[in-house]
Design a protein around this motif. Structure first.
Motif, mmCIF file in Angstrom:
data_model
loop_
_atom_site.group_PDB
_atom_site.id
_atom_site.type_symbol
_atom_site.label_atom_id
_atom_site.label_comp_id
_atom_site.label_asym_id
_atom_site.label_seq_id
_atom_site.Cartn_x
_atom_site.Cartn_y
_atom_site.Cartn_z
ATOM 1 N N GLU A 127 -21.850 -154.615 -8.355
ATOM 2 C CA GLU A 127 -22.999 -155.392 -8.596
ATOM 3 C C GLU A 127 -23.367 -155.415 -7.635
ATOM 4 O O GLU A 127 -22.918 -155.974 -6.759
ATOM 5 C CB GLU A 127 -22.317 -156.687 -9.431
ATOM 6 C CG GLU A 127 -23.546 -157.681 -10.264
ATOM 7 C CD GLU A 127 -23.831 -156.522 -11.085
ATOM 8 O OE1 GLU A 127 -24.868 -156.238 -11.559
ATOM 9 O OE2 GLU A 127 -23.814 -155.419 -11.618
ATOM 10 N N GLY A 128 -25.192 -155.775 -7.567
ATOM 11 C CA GLY A 128 -25.764 -155.926 -6.481
ATOM 12 C C GLY A 128 -25.915 -154.573 -5.609
ATOM 13 O O GLY A 128 -25.950 -155.018 -4.461
ATOM 14 N N TYR A 129 -25.386 -154.089 -5.594
ATOM 15 C CA TYR A 129 -25.708 -152.498 -5.046
ATOM 16 C C TYR A 129 -26.886 -152.733 -4.759
ATOM 17 O O TYR A 129 -28.003 -152.079 -5.808
ATOM 18 C CB TYR A 129 -24.820 -151.398 -5.031
ATOM 19 C CG TYR A 129 -25.188 -149.854 -4.561
ATOM 20 C CD1 TYR A 129 -24.323 -150.050 -2.964
ATOM 21 C CD2 TYR A 129 -26.350 -148.628 -4.252
ATOM 22 C CE1 TYR A 129 -24.888 -148.846 -2.556
ATOM 23 C CE2 TYR A 129 -26.407 -148.511 -4.033
ATOM 24 C CZ TYR A 129 -25.750 -147.953 -2.841
ATOM 25 O OH TYR A 129 -25.748 -147.282 -1.703
ATOM 26 N N ARG A 130 -27.777 -152.161 -3.741
ATOM 27 C CA ARG A 130 -29.528 -152.271 -3.493
ATOM 28 C C ARG A 130 -29.639 -150.606 -3.993
ATOM 29 O O ARG A 130 -29.865 -150.138 -2.129
ATOM 30 C CB ARG A 130 -29.490 -152.548 -2.929
ATOM 31 C CG ARG A 130 -29.694 -153.791 -1.671
ATOM 32 C CD ARG A 130 -29.790 -154.439 -0.643
ATOM 33 N NE ARG A 130 -30.302 -153.835 0.020
ATOM 34 C CZ ARG A 130 -29.262 -153.619 1.694
ATOM 35 N NH1 ARG A 130 -28.612 -155.014 1.958
ATOM 36 N NH2 ARG A 130 -29.359 -152.997 2.689
ATOM 37 N N GLY A 131 -30.274 -150.193 -4.725
ATOM 38 C CA GLY A 131 -30.503 -148.674 -4.885
ATOM 39 C C GLY A 131 -31.773 -148.193 -5.973
ATOM 40 O O GLY A 131 -32.414 -149.574 -5.693
ATOM 41 N N GLY B 184 -37.303 -162.388 -10.793
ATOM 42 C CA GLY B 184 -36.444 -161.268 -10.786
ATOM 43 C C GLY B 184 -37.266 -160.254 -11.630
ATOM 44 O O GLY B 184 -36.931 -159.516 -12.972
ATOM 45 N N ALA B 185 -38.410 -160.333 -12.003
ATOM 46 C CA ALA B 185 -39.073 -158.818 -12.344
ATOM 47 C C ALA B 185 -38.788 -158.024 -11.728
ATOM 48 O O ALA B 185 -38.369 -156.807 -12.226
ATOM 49 C CB ALA B 185 -40.956 -159.118 -11.555
ATOM 50 N N LEU B 186 -38.643 -157.523 -10.181
ATOM 51 C CA LEU B 186 -37.374 -156.790 -9.564
ATOM 52 C C LEU B 186 -37.066 -157.137 -9.392
ATOM 53 O O LEU B 186 -36.041 -157.773 -8.686
ATOM 54 C CB LEU B 186 -38.856 -156.770 -7.793
ATOM 55 C CG LEU B 186 -40.239 -155.391 -8.330
ATOM 56 C CD1 LEU B 186 -40.890 -155.884 -6.780
ATOM 57 C CD2 LEU B 186 -40.059 -154.286 -8.444
ATOM 58 N N GLU B 187 -35.519 -155.830 -9.534
ATOM 59 C CA GLU B 187 -34.101 -156.282 -9.292
ATOM 60 C C GLU B 187 -33.582 -154.811 -9.252
ATOM 61 O O GLU B 187 -33.864 -153.708 -9.118
ATOM 62 C CB GLU B 187 -34.008 -156.223 -10.691
ATOM 63 C CG GLU B 187 -33.526 -157.517 -11.344
ATOM 64 C CD GLU B 187 -32.973 -158.157 -12.411
ATOM 65 O OE1 GLU B 187 -31.453 -157.740 -12.944
ATOM 66 O OE2 GLU B 187 -33.447 -158.956 -12.796
ATOM 67 N N TYR B 188 -32.560 -154.793 -8.411
ATOM 68 C CA TYR B 188 -32.127 -153.560 -7.834
ATOM 69 C C TYR B 188 -31.269 -152.952 -8.496
ATOM 70 O O TYR B 188 -30.064 -154.103 -9.410
ATOM 71 C CB TYR B 188 -31.307 -153.611 -6.603
ATOM 72 C CG TYR B 188 -31.207 -154.736 -5.687
ATOM 73 C CD1 TYR B 188 -32.426 -155.134 -4.426
ATOM 74 C CD2 TYR B 188 -29.844 -155.870 -5.734
ATOM 75 C CE1 TYR B 188 -31.738 -156.416 -4.179
ATOM 76 C CE2 TYR B 188 -29.750 -156.291 -5.787
ATOM 77 C CZ TYR B 188 -30.712 -157.341 -4.580
ATOM 78 O OH TYR B 188 -30.413 -158.244 -3.717
ATOM 79 N N THR B 189 -30.910 -151.932 -8.877
ATOM 80 C CA THR B 189 -29.738 -150.967 -10.680
ATOM 81 C C THR B 189 -29.014 -150.848 -9.150
ATOM 82 O O THR B 189 -28.699 -150.496 -7.974
ATOM 83 C CB THR B 189 -30.381 -150.388 -11.161
ATOM 84 O OG1 THR B 189 -31.243 -149.480 -9.797
ATOM 85 C CG2 THR B 189 -31.779 -150.425 -11.348
ATOM 86 N N THR B 190 -27.620 -149.877 -9.500
ATOM 87 C CA THR B 190 -26.677 -149.625 -8.970
ATOM 88 C C THR B 190 -27.148 -147.354 -8.575
ATOM 89 O O THR B 190 -26.380 -147.252 -8.586
ATOM 90 C CB THR B 190 -25.297 -149.886 -9.402
ATOM 91 O OG1 THR B 190 -25.083 -149.316 -10.457
ATOM 92 C CG2 THR B 190 -24.502 -150.694 -8.807
ATOM 93 N N ILE B 191 -28.087 -147.100 -9.019
ATOM 94 C CA ILE B 191 -28.394 -146.069 -9.343
ATOM 95 C C ILE B 191 -28.809 -145.191 -7.824
ATOM 96 O O ILE B 191 -29.795 -145.872 -7.234
ATOM 97 C CB ILE B 191 -29.493 -145.532 -10.441
ATOM 98 C CG1 ILE B 191 -29.380 -146.244 -11.803
ATOM 99 C CG2 ILE B 191 -29.616 -144.553 -9.758
ATOM 100 C CD1 ILE B 191 -29.437 -145.713 -12.265
#
Lengths: 155, 154, 170, 388
Positions: free
Chosen positions: A39-43, A99-106
């Protein structure tokens, strides 16, 4: 004397190699097994059009100038991203106040065309690009293991 | 501070000594005098140069060469960073090379020459280091060399 | 002598014609897609991640990707990050030395559009000097992404969607 | 063949043993008489670009040249910026920085050992070191959310707190690495093949190391006990008890041993840091209170922080600073000049590999061509770092 110690050291080296002959694999059999990143990986980024307050902080902080503001039909500024430049530092998501921009783990995607990597606001809001796997992958999480370094547990 | 006084006596009237954020800054008044000062500093125990930088102040008519000097062999000097500064006019930037005193400046002076066009007199191999041939005579780190910038709008 | 010369020329043509025909071409493409041998040309810092692609965790050899020394024995360049002007010349030279068919993958934001170095005065974009087949965004991309790119390239090769030095007839 | 009967050999840039550079080697038989490193194949003009970017935007930029040790590159720049801005990070952030820097050092050393091994023809060494490097990358990924480019430290603190499982994971990793070290000893360090290739090769004397301004493990392998962590302690190193790995021999083998020793020392440092780490905030009060409350609510419980909007407009007062940190490859120095605008006026970034370039150039002549890869590998020279 020197010869003897040399021989012993050679044998020790070979012995150590043999010890690891029994498969204790570190290898992650991608793409059959896919590592689920913490969780929290910057993809790749997820953009939520509803939450955006048009402050353009994301474009101003972007170190690679990958995020640009586009003026929409309603005269409001919205971010679009160009993944040909993005360096996945996550600064934009960290400065976004709503929080409009968030990173996913992909982060395992490759493209065949340059144009496909440009995401204007409309395309950006539609969703995160998804990697293609030849067959349904088994998701695993990596953990440090005392015996073999890393081990992979099924989710 | 004791070290500062020692350096003041070394530098004498050829430069100004002050302390800036814990580092001792020596501003050499004339490029020619730098060799002399460097020799004395070397004898004092400052044995290597950590970085050589050019700074472009051509709007005020000069380039500044900044040497950050310190010591490996003397533990108490290793704690200190000595900043040796010298100004050269931007229309004819020339300064004596310190390679005779501190061989560790070789690559860094060469880079400063390449990026700013500052000529280090006495340097045995003053030619381009990183850049390809088409940069002969072009000095990219000068403020007059502009590169692209983009705004935040698409 | 002249007759033999003609014979040779004829055989070469026949071989070229044959190799483009259906079953043979499929076998050939199938073979190529398992032997993508990248040349040892580390262009920039993405090489750190390319090394990770061949390390025990990701092990690219599973896909037949094994770095080789000479450009004459390889068919695949992976542009690992920024191409500076100096390096672009080397990359072009290496590319020209490689036998057909050859493939290029641009790895990392720098190789595609300069990434964080987009306004540098000393860089070249890979697709301006080489025909890039697959792009991998990221700085540096994860090894998984490199594997994805290799799989994409393999698919492309299996489709026969590449240039083989001679124009295809169909 | 040149007129004097020497052979000029060009190695690279397309060559497994050259990395991202070209080397011109003048040979008399198989003895190298002259060596000219042709660098600049990865010169990406970092210093010029840095003048066009905001202070915060330069964080990822300066990581790229030292990609395999980006934690320390990040720290060097942040220390300089904080000196300019006159901000003091909270103690917890200092400890987190120390942990990050040390993990990064271990990964960097394992990278160096792997490359040295492959250059002297030992694939086992490459596979072992790179395989074990993945473990430390896994730990750093837990901390920062990226595999290689961490961008973990920001002015005034760090971006994330320690994840819950980190202690447990690190404890396992340390135990694994210590056990594994014994195997390393047998298969690489004491392996007669390694010793034959490295012992007595590329001897760098203490005097020459000082004269050429060598840095890092290469300097310490020549008997100079210089380590910035001791000389000018930054982050939390002051409270931590560790030893500097020094050897007297100065040959390739000593450099390899120093790297291994430093890995073990780093494990100890992280263990101490995890023990002593105080509770508290991870971002300086000054910036903490500028974050909008609704933004703070978004990251509650995740251990992450939101950036205050001031980060896009950091304007340090006029002045100049100099910072140095000890990275895996050696001392990184940053000289930063501010003229009061939101972008640096001048940023001088001297990397360890750039300083080792002179050592590399001067050390090679006199050796046999077959020893060339061993010396090159043992210096842990990273061309993108040198070229910037």
């Amino acid at each position: 004397m020197g010869l003897l110690t040399n021989l012993v050291d050679h044998l020790k080296a070979i012995g150590t190699g043999l010890k690891y002959l029994i498969p204790r694999r570190l290898t992650l059999m991608y793409p059959e097994y896919v590592e689920k990143l913490p969780e929290g990986y910057r993809g790749y980024l997820r953009y939520d059009n509803e939450k955006c307050i048009h402050c353009s902080l994301c474009a101003r902080i972007c170190p690679a100038n990958a995020i640009k503001m586009y003026r929409g039909g309603d005269k409001k500024l919205r971010p679009g991203i160009n993944y040909t430049r993005c360096i996945f530092c996550g600064f934009c998501a960290d400065i976004c106040p709503t929080g409009a921009l968030e990173y996913t783990t992909i982060q395992d995607i490759a493209y065949e065309k340059l144009e496909d990597q440009v995401y204007p606001p409309e395309k950006f809001a539609k969703g995160v690009p998804q990697p293609v796997y030849p067959e349904k992958p088994i998701f695993i999480i990596a953990k440090v293991d005392e015996e073999r370094g890393l081990k992979y547990d099924r989710v | 501070m004791e070290l500062k006084e020692r350096i003041e006596t070394i530098v004498g009237s050829t430069g100004e000594v002050r302390i800036d954020r814990g580092n001792i800054v020596v501003e050499v008044k004339e490029p020619k005098k730098i060799i002399e000062i460097a020799k004395k500093l070397k004898a004092e125990g400052f044995d290597h140069v950590k970085s050589v930088s050019g700074v472009d102040y051509s709007d005020q008519g000069y380039f500044e060469i900044v040497y950050h000097v310190s010591s490996y062999s003397t533990p108490e000097l290793a704690k200190a960073i000595l900043v040796l500064k010298v100004k050269v006019p931007s229309d004819n930037p020339r300064s004596p090379s310190l390679i005779e005193i501190w061989p560790s400046v070789e690559m860094m002076e060469r880079e400063t020459y390449e990026m700013y066009g500052i000529i280090f007199e006495g340097h045995p191999e003053l030619k381009r280091l990183f850049l390809p041939e088409e940069f002969e005579g072009v000095y990219p780190l000068r403020k007059s060399f502009k590169i692209k910038e983009e705004g935040i709008m698409a | 002598m002249i007759l033999i010369g003609n014979m040779e020329e004829f055989l070469r043509r026949a071989a070229k014609w044959l190799i483009e025909k259906k079953p043979i071409r499929d076998v050939r493409d199938w073979g190529i897609h398992f032997s993508l041998w990248p040349v040892h040309l580390t262009t920039a810092c993405c090489g750190v991640e390319f090394a990770a692609v061949s390390d025990p965790k990701y092990d690219a050899e599973r896909f037949g990707v094994l770095p080789f020394v000479g450009p004459r024995q390889t068919n695949f360049i992976l542009i690992e990050g920024t191409l500076t002007r100096k390096m672009a010349r080397a990359a072009r030279l290496v590319y020209e030395q490689m036998p057909e068919p050859k493939f290029v993958i641009a790895m990392g934001a720098c190789a595609i559009d300069g990434g964080i170095f987009w306004n540098s005065y000393n860089i070249v974009r890979a697709h301006e000097i080489l025909p890039v087949e697959v792009f991998i965004p990221g700085c540096p991309p994860r090894p998984e992404a490199v594997i994805q790119a290799v799989m994409k390239l393999q698919k492309k090769i299996k489709r026969g969607d590449y240039y083989y030095g001679v124009e295809r007839e169909d | 063949m040149s007129e004097e009967g020497y052979m000029l050999l060009q190695i690279g840039p397309q060559h497994p043993g050259s990395g991202h550079m070209r080397m011109l080697v003048k040979l008399d038989g198989d003895v190298i008489v002259d060596f000219i490193p042709d660098v600049g194949y990865v010169h990406r003009t970092v210093e010029k670009i840095a003048e066009t970017k905001l202070y915060i935007q330069n964080i990822p930029l300066l990581e790229k040249p030292i990609l395999n040790d980006s934690g320390n590159a990040n720290l060097a720049y942040i220390i300089a910026v904080e000196k300019l801005l006159d901000v003091e990070p909270p103690p917890r952030a200092q400890y987190l920085r120390t942990i990050m820097a040390e993990l990064s050092r271990i990964a960097s050393h394992l990278y160096g050992i792997g490359i040295l091994s492959i250059l002297i023809g030992s694939s086992t060494g490459f596979m072992w070191a790179f395989g074990d490097r993945e473990i430390f990358i896994h730990l750093m990924q837990m901390m920062s959310g990226a595999r290689i480019t961490y961008s973990y430290m920001v002015p005034g603190g760090v971006r994330r707190d320690l994840p819950d499982q980190f202690r447990e994971e690190f404890r396992k990793a340390a135990r694994y690495m210590r056990r594994r070290y014994k195997d390393y000893e047998k298969i690489i360090i004491k392996n007669p093949v390694t010793r034959a290739r490295l012992e007595g090769v590329g001897v760098l004397s203490r005097e020459k190391a000082i004269e050429w301004g060598t840095v890092g493990p290469n300097l310490r392998a020549s008997g100079v006990a210089y380590d910035v962590r001791k000389v000018e302690p930054y982050a939390a190193y002051e409270d931590i008890d560790f030893e500097i790995a020094v050897r007297e021999e100065g040959d390739c083998y000593a450099r390899l041993l120093v790297r291994f020793q430093e890995i073990m020392e780093s494990l100890k440092i992280i263990e101490q840091a995890l023990e002593k780490i105080p509770n508290g905030k991870i971002l300086a009060e000054k910036y903490e209170k500028m974050i909008q409350p609704r933004a703070k609510k978004l990251v509650e419980g995740t251990g992450r922080i939101k950036f205050p909007a001031i980060y896009v407009n950091l304007k340090p007062p006029k002045g100049e600073v100099f910072s140095r940190v000890e990275s895996g490859k050696g001392e990184i120095t940053v000289y930063l000049v501010s003229n009061g605008s939101p972008k640096p006026y001048r940023l001088r970034f001297v990397t360890p590999s750039f300083r080792n370039l002179l050592t590399f150039k001067n050390l090679i002549p006199g050796h046999r061509l077959a020893d060339f890869p061993a010396i090159y590998g043992s210096l842990d020279y990273f061309p993108p770092g040198a070229d910037r």
